[in-house]
Design a protein around this motif. Structure first.
Motif, short mmCIF file in Angstrom:
data_model
loop_
_atom_site.label_atom_id
_atom_site.label_comp_id
_atom_site.label_asym_id
_atom_site.label_seq_id
_atom_site.Cartn_x
_atom_site.Cartn_y
_atom_site.Cartn_z
N THR A 138 -8.47 6.10 -0.17
CA THR A 138 -7.45 6.09 0.89
C THR A 138 -7.00 7.50 1.26
O THR A 138 -6.30 7.68 2.26
N VAL A 155 -9.54 2.30 -5.05
CA VAL A 155 -8.23 2.30 -4.39
C VAL A 155 -7.25 1.62 -5.34
O VAL A 155 -7.66 0.86 -6.22
N LYS A 215 -4.85 -4.35 0.35
CA LYS A 215 -4.28 -3.58 1.46
C LYS A 215 -5.29 -2.57 2.01
O LYS A 215 -5.41 -2.37 3.22
N SER A 216 -6.01 -1.91 1.11
CA SER A 216 -6.81 -0.74 1.53
C SER A 216 -8.22 -1.10 2.01
O SER A 216 -8.76 -0.41 2.87
N ARG A 266 -8.68 -1.50 5.70
CA ARG A 266 -8.52 -0.22 6.39
C ARG A 266 -9.81 0.62 6.27
O ARG A 266 -10.26 1.23 7.23
N ASP A 317 -1.48 8.08 7.93
CA ASP A 317 -1.19 8.25 6.51
C ASP A 317 -1.43 9.73 6.18
O ASP A 317 -2.52 10.13 5.80
#
Ligand code: NAP
Length: 339
Positions: free
Chosen positions: A11, A33, A38-39, A42, A192
């Motif tokens: 990330t 991660v 969540k990651s 992405r 981010d």
């Protein structure tokens, strides 16, 4: 040539650029991660065509879970993950323990999986601090933590030393080297933001009405990733036990502001022009954590040379003015800084 690389901390800003370059070069990439649910979406969104060439594993620096699976089938590791917060934590062990133990954990699982090459993302933090008598540094210098340094600086120094000691004692056959970036700037791909990029954001969005008397050595995320990628593939004898600083130029923050105004005048309208007197920084330091960090850097020159890296690995770093321009342009493109 390595075929499958584990990049820890997928990330992150640097890790993302490295994954990009490795996939582009045709490698398979495993990445860790902290929160896969969540990651992973992405990461898949950033590399939609990677398919099975990108595998995402859940693993925290502070736990053994997931590391064996992440390392399985890899012939090299780029250990990039480490805590890198903007604010100084109350307890320095919040940084030092994960940095050191996470590195040793990554090394241990790499060795168990038969990984032959390990590139650690260290930092100029492990090179250029605790030596008030010096202002120019290179790959041969080591931060003196016994002189008293901030927690992040200590965490990176301790982690690099621990890694080198561990390899010498437990895995002398492993090809180990470190990459030691100074402050990393360059294009961002999402909101981010890494701590270094926050600096350019704060300078550019009008948050800082005046610029403190502080300087920083600059490098480009694309060169940091390229250095990792080159170190992963170069002949073993060229890189074994090496330190590869990535750095182009030491710049005062006023020079960085000037460069932003010269290179992207239409976007740099909010970049401060005034200098912040030292006494204001000192007055604010007890109340504003960021100013506390700036106070320790007032007037300091820490000019770290990246020439050794360019010579050994055989490429030239991007010029810092270009890096700063590309940083600001990408912050605007991402809607993070309003022009
Ligand atoms: P970043 O974007 O903040 O990335 C840090 C990464 O480390 C994130 O993926 C983060 O995961 C991961 N991480 C932190 N604590 C962790 C833990 N306990 N377990 C697992 N993962 C953890 O920062 P960056 O700029 O890319 O930095 C990457 C590396 O470069 C770090 O080792 C840093 O010290 C080094 N470095 C950076 C600079 C710079 O100016 N940017 C300069 C010199 C060296 P989450 O997303 O889950 O938080």
């Amino acid at each position: 040539m390595v075929q499958t690389v584990l990049v820890t901390g997928g990330t992150g800003y640097i890790a993302g650029e490295l994954i990009d370059q490795l996939l582009e070069a045709g490698k398979n990439v495993h990445t860790t991660v902290r929160h896969a649910a969540k990651s992973e979406p992405r990461l898949r969104g950033r590399w939609p065509d990677a398919g099975e060439r990108l595998k995402v594993f859940q693993a925290d620096l502070m736990s053994d879970a997931g590391w064996a699976e992440a390392n399985a089938g890899c012939d090299a590791v780029a250990h990039v993950a480490s805590p890198f917060p903007l604010a100084v934590p109350r307890n320095k062990d919040e940084l030092i323990v994960p940095a050191r133990e996470g590195t040793l954990r990554a090394l241990r699982f790499a060795k168990e999986a038969g990984v032959e090459r390990f590139v650690q993302t260290s930092s100029a933090a492990a090179i250029a601090y605790g030596q008030p008598e010096k202002d120019h540094f290179d790959h041969t210098d080591w931060t003196r933590i016994e002189a008293g340094v901030p927690p992040y600086i200590e965490s990176k120094t301790v982690a690099e030393k621990a890694a080198r000691d561990w390899v010498a004692e437990n895995a002398p056959e492993m090809v180990f080297c470190s990459v030691n970036p100074v402050a990393v700037f360059g294009p961002v791909v999402n909101d981010d933001l890494s701590t270094s990029i926050e600096m350019v954001k704060l300078m550019s969005d009008g948050s800082i009405p005046a610029i403190p008397n502080m300087g920083i050595s600059v490098c480009d995320v694309r060169d940091v990733a390229k250095t990792h990628a080159a170190a992963l593939d170069a002949p073993a004898d060229l890189v074994r036990n090496e330190r590869f600083p990535t750095a182009t130029k030491f710049m005062w923050m006023t020079e960085m502001a000037d460069a932003l105004r010269a290179r992207a005048p239409e976007l740099a309208g909010k970049v401060a022009k005034r200098k912040m007197p030292d006494w204001i920084v000192k007055m604010l330091a007890p109340f504003v954590p960021a100013m506390k960090q700036v106070r320790g850097e007032l007037g300091n020159v820490r000019d770290v040379s990246g020439h050794h890296t360019e010579e050994v690995l055989g490429f030239t770093f991007i010029e810092p003015e270009q890096t700063l321009e590309d940083t600001l342009r990408s912050l605007v493109t991402q809607g993070i800084v309003k022009a």
